[in-house]
Design a protein around this motif. Structure first.
Motif, PDB file in Angstrom:
ATOM      1  N   MET A  46      20.275 -25.766  -5.617  1.00  0.00           N
ATOM      2  CA  MET A  46      19.891 -25.284  -4.294  1.00  0.00           C
ATOM      3  C   MET A  46      19.870 -23.760  -4.202  1.00  0.00           C
ATOM      4  O   MET A  46      19.396 -23.209  -3.211  1.00  0.00           O
ATOM      5  N   ALA A  47      20.382 -23.070  -5.223  1.00  0.00           N
ATOM      6  CA  ALA A  47      20.482 -21.606  -5.175  1.00  0.00           C
ATOM      7  C   ALA A  47      19.128 -20.921  -5.049  1.00  0.00           C
ATOM      8  O   ALA A  47      19.023 -19.819  -4.495  1.00  0.00           O
ATOM      9  N   SER A  48      18.085 -21.552  -5.557  1.00  0.00           N
ATOM     10  CA  SER A  48      16.749 -20.937  -5.525  1.00  0.00           C
ATOM     11  C   SER A  48      16.048 -21.109  -4.178  1.00  0.00           C
ATOM     12  O   SER A  48      14.986 -20.525  -3.955  1.00  0.00           O
ATOM     13  N   CYS A  49      16.624 -21.884  -3.297  1.00  0.00           N
ATOM     14  CA  CYS A  49      16.018 -22.118  -1.979  1.00  0.00           C
ATOM     15  C   CYS A  49      16.361 -20.955  -1.049  1.00  0.00           C
ATOM     16  O   CYS A  49      17.520 -20.807  -0.626  1.00  0.00           O
ATOM     17  N   ARG A  50      15.373 -20.149  -0.712  1.00  0.00           N
ATOM     18  CA  ARG A  50      15.604 -18.946   0.086  1.00  0.00           C
ATOM     19  C   ARG A  50      15.712 -19.227   1.579  1.00  0.00           C
ATOM     20  O   ARG A  50      16.210 -18.384   2.339  1.00  0.00           O
ATOM     21  N   THR A  51      15.230 -20.365   2.013  1.00  0.00           N
ATOM     22  CA  THR A  51      15.280 -20.681   3.443  1.00  0.00           C
ATOM     23  C   THR A  51      16.399 -21.655   3.776  1.00  0.00           C
ATOM     24  O   THR A  51      16.543 -22.055   4.930  1.00  0.00           O
ATOM     25  N   CYS A  52      17.170 -22.039   2.769  1.00  0.00           N
ATOM     26  CA  CYS A  52      18.242 -23.013   2.986  1.00  0.00           C
ATOM     27  C   CYS A  52      19.464 -22.373   3.632  1.00  0.00           C
ATOM     28  O   CYS A  52      19.645 -21.140   3.591  1.00  0.00           O
ATOM     29  N   GLY A  53      20.301 -23.215   4.205  1.00  0.00           N
ATOM     30  CA  GLY A  53      21.567 -22.745   4.747  1.00  0.00           C
ATOM     31  C   GLY A  53      22.547 -22.446   3.624  1.00  0.00           C
ATOM     32  O   GLY A  53      22.231 -22.610   2.444  1.00  0.00           O
ATOM     33  N   HIS A  54      23.746 -22.028   3.992  1.00  0.00           N
ATOM     34  CA  HIS A  54      24.779 -21.708   3.014  1.00  0.00           C
ATOM     35  C   HIS A  54      25.465 -22.996   2.543  1.00  0.00           C
ATOM     36  O   HIS A  54      25.752 -23.888   3.342  1.00  0.00           O
ATOM     37  N   PHE A  55      25.740 -23.046   1.241  1.00  0.00           N
ATOM     38  CA  PHE A  55      26.383 -24.220   0.663  1.00  0.00           C
ATOM     39  C   PHE A  55      27.748 -23.834   0.107  1.00  0.00           C
ATOM     40  O   PHE A  55      27.869 -22.975  -0.756  1.00  0.00           O
ATOM     41  N   TYR A  56      28.773 -24.484   0.639  1.00  0.00           N
ATOM     42  CA  TYR A  56      30.139 -24.297   0.160  1.00  0.00           C
ATOM     43  C   TYR A  56      30.650 -25.640  -0.352  1.00  0.00           C
ATOM     44  O   TYR A  56      30.295 -26.694   0.185  1.00  0.00           O
ATOM     45  N   PHE A  57      31.500 -25.607  -1.348  1.00  0.00           N
ATOM     46  CA  PHE A  57      31.974 -26.879  -1.905  1.00  0.00           C
ATOM     47  C   PHE A  57      33.313 -26.692  -2.601  1.00  0.00           C
ATOM     48  O   PHE A  57      33.709 -25.575  -2.944  1.00  0.00           O
ATOM     49  N   THR A  58      33.991 -27.812  -2.794  1.00  0.00           N
ATOM     50  CA  THR A  58      35.239 -27.802  -3.554  1.00  0.00           C
ATOM     51  C   THR A  58      35.480 -29.188  -4.127  1.00  0.00           C
ATOM     52  O   THR A  58      35.062 -30.193  -3.552  1.00  0.00           O
ATOM     53  N   SER A  59      36.151 -29.213  -5.254  1.00  0.00           N
ATOM     54  CA  SER A  59      36.568 -30.484  -5.839  1.00  0.00           C
ATOM     55  C   SER A  59      37.797 -30.974  -5.075  1.00  0.00           C
ATOM     56  O   SER A  59      38.739 -30.198  -4.835  1.00  0.00           O
ATOM     57  N   PHE A  60      37.782 -32.247  -4.687  1.00  0.00           N
ATOM     58  CA  PHE A  60      38.893 -32.762  -3.886  1.00  0.00           C
ATOM     59  C   PHE A  60      39.029 -34.255  -4.101  1.00  0.00           C
ATOM     60  O   PHE A  60      38.051 -34.997  -4.015  1.00  0.00           O
TER      61      PHE A  60
END
Length: 234
Positions: A46-60
């Motif tokens: 998703m990093a290449s998507c310039r119009t996307c929202g912010h993506f945060y994540f964690t292993s859980f």
């Protein structure tokens, strides 16, 4: 309006498709799952998507993770929560008479019990109007066709449905809405484990489009409802 969305089980199947759908719509998403590797791969995609929202994540790990720490990470990234999709789940395909107590217990812990500490810790971040969507199953929908080997799974999803109704009643004064979608067959790894060789009528991205729309708008029309979403049996 940019929504602040939390998704459990966001590394594969429907959860992964939901993350992609919400991000492409411009919303900010915090996803967690056990697989750090899969989440990293999704982040790179998703990093290449310039119009996307912010993506945060964690292993859980829902069975052993620190929920206070998880809530802290959500607070530090999203700041607040306006939408939450409880998608993470566990499947057990085993006859009732062969199901051990600890197997059923773990299933209920993942599919039902972890929602208590999870939502209790995230609740302070939820603003009035927040919509919580629990992903349950047609297997747990009363009156639906049941299948051998899925008794524990179906029972856990039935419990999740009643918990949904109860949370909606308790959270109403805070203007927090809670609904559940009882999904039918969607082509995912979990479906393949439950029904080997079966071809579902819907792909994960197709179902994700519906679930995303309901998450964003369903609380305008429903609260405390268990809605069947299925075009097939299973």
């Amino acid at each position: 309006m940019t929504e602040k969305i939390v998704i459990s089980g966001g590394s594969s199947g429907l959860g992964k498709a939901l993350v992609e759908t919400f991000l492409r719509q411009g919303h900010d998403v915090f996803a967690f799952a056990r697989s750090e590797e899969k989440l990293q791969a999704l982040h790179q995609k998703m990093a290449s998507c310039r119009t996307c929202g912010h993506f945060y994540f964690t292993s859980f790990d829902l069975l052993s993770g620190d929920f206070s720490s998880l809530a802290g990470k959500v607070s530090a990234t999203l700041g607040k929560v306006t939408r939450m999709v409880n998608n993470a789940g566990m499947l057990l395909n085993k006859p009732f008479l062969e199901t051990a107590y600890d197997e059923a217990e773990n299933l209920f812990r993942v599919n039902v019990m972890v929602l208590f500490p999870l939502i209790q810790h995230l609740f302070p971040l939820m603003v009035p109007g927040t919509h919580i969507v629990n992903i349950t199953s047609m297997g747990g929908f009363q009156g639906s066709v049941k299948f051998p080997g899925l008794s524990a799974y179906s029972a856990s999803k039935g419990a999740l449905s009643v918990l949904t109704e109860s949370m909606a009643a308790e959270f109403s004064e805070d203007h927090i809405f809670v609904n559940a979608l009882a999904l039918g067959a969607v082509q995912t790894e979990m479906l393949s484990a439950a029904f080997p060789g079966y071809k579902a009528p819907l792909t994960a991205p197709e179902m994700a489009g519906f679930v995303a729309d309901f998450t964003l708008t369903g609380n305008r029309f429903f609260n405390g409802k268990i809605l069947p979403v299925s075009v097939s049996t299973p």
